[in-house]
Design a protein around this motif. Structure first.
Motif, PDB file in Angstrom:
ATOM      1  N   GLY A  76       0.702   1.297   0.310  1.00 44.43           N
ATOM      2  CA  GLY A  76      -0.502   1.731  -0.385  1.00 44.43           C
ATOM      3  C   GLY A  76      -1.776   1.329   0.337  1.00 44.43           C
ATOM      4  O   GLY A  76      -2.876   1.663  -0.098  1.00 44.43           O
ATOM      5  N   GLY A  77      -1.657   0.590   1.430  1.00 42.57           N
ATOM      6  CA  GLY A  77      -2.824   0.164   2.192  1.00 42.57           C
ATOM      7  C   GLY A  77      -3.151  -1.308   2.032  1.00 42.57           C
ATOM      8  O   GLY A  77      -4.133  -1.787   2.584  1.00 42.57           O
ATOM      9  N   GLY A  78      -2.325  -2.039   1.290  1.00 42.38           N
ATOM     10  CA  GLY A  78      -2.556  -3.466   1.080  1.00 42.38           C
ATOM     11  C   GLY A  78      -1.762  -4.324   2.040  1.00 42.38           C
ATOM     12  O   GLY A  78      -1.366  -3.874   3.119  1.00 42.38           O
ATOM     13  N   THR A  79      -1.496  -5.548   1.617  1.00 38.42           N
ATOM     14  CA  THR A  79      -0.838  -6.510   2.512  1.00 38.42           C
ATOM     15  C   THR A  79       0.509  -7.003   2.007  1.00 38.42           C
ATOM     16  O   THR A  79       1.174  -7.775   2.688  1.00 38.42           O
ATOM     17  N   ILE A  80       0.908  -6.583   0.809  1.00 33.64           N
ATOM     18  CA  ILE A  80       2.136  -7.111   0.198  1.00 33.64           C
ATOM     19  C   ILE A  80       3.314  -6.195   0.529  1.00 33.64           C
ATOM     20  O   ILE A  80       3.280  -4.986   0.251  1.00 33.64           O
ATOM     21  N   LYS A  81       4.355  -6.776   1.105  1.00 33.02           N
ATOM     22  CA  LYS A  81       5.564  -6.000   1.404  1.00 33.02           C
ATOM     23  C   LYS A  81       6.376  -5.851   0.126  1.00 33.02           C
ATOM     24  O   LYS A  81       6.647  -6.831  -0.571  1.00 33.02           O
ATOM     25  N   VAL A  82       6.775  -4.625  -0.169  1.00 36.65           N
ATOM     26  CA  VAL A  82       7.621  -4.348  -1.331  1.00 36.65           C
ATOM     27  C   VAL A  82       9.015  -4.014  -0.819  1.00 36.65           C
ATOM     28  O   VAL A  82       9.215  -3.036  -0.095  1.00 36.65           O
TER      29      VAL A  82
END
Length: 168
Positions: free
Chosen positions: A115-121
């Motif tokens: 989504g453009g953030g920094t958290i890996k899902v």
């Protein structure tokens, strides 16, 4: 406070699988900071339990509808917790009714890498798309960074997506 991993497991079998993974990770990396929304098995494995989902175990449509508002409150709380504490990885274990919606929200709110953030899902234990709702694989591929499957044949079901899929 740096948080390495948030695990979300809403079903008993998922709790047990996730607890085994957490136990192994904590054995290799004792200082790993792990938080969980799940059950007592995760806590026993070394995760800080934020919420015990075993009290909300539901089966079937009627039970899910009865608890809908509770799950929506938990969804809101979880997204806000993730926004506030920014874990490096969010590991979604099974529990597709909640976890796929959470992956979508993290994507939409630009928290996840995709989504453009920094958290890996990361999703561990894929929904059984080979049994039903096969088109969900495209949503999973859109919202999730990588997927660990527990049956070797499951990798092939995601071959027409760009998702990184590993048999674990």
């Amino acid at each position: 406070m740096a948080i390495d991993l948030l695990v979300i497991a809403g079903e008993h079998s998922g709790h047990n699988h996730a607890a085994q993974v957490v136990r192994e990770l904590k054995g290799k990396y004792p200082s790993l900071s792990v938080y969980a929304i799940g059950g007592p098995a995760l806590q026993a494995a070394g995760a800080h339990l934020l919420f015990d989902l075993t009290q909300w175990s539901v089966v079937g449509l009627v039970e899910s509808i009865k608890h809908y508002s509770q799950f929506m409150q938990l969804m809101h709380w979880t997204v806000e917790w993730i926004r506030c504490y920014q874990p490096k990885v969010v590991c979604l274990v099974d529990f597709p009714g909640f976890n796929l919606r959470l992956a979508q929200r993290l994507f939409q709110e630009k928290l996840s890498i995709k989504g453009g953030g920094t958290i890996k899902v990361y999703e561990y234990i894929a929904p059984q798309i080979w049994a039903w709702k096969a088109k969900r694989r495209f949503k999973i591929a859109k919202w999730v960074d990588s997927l660990g499957v527990i049956f070797p044949f499951e990798k092939a079901y995601f071959a027409d997506t760009s998702l990184d899929v590993q048999f674990v």
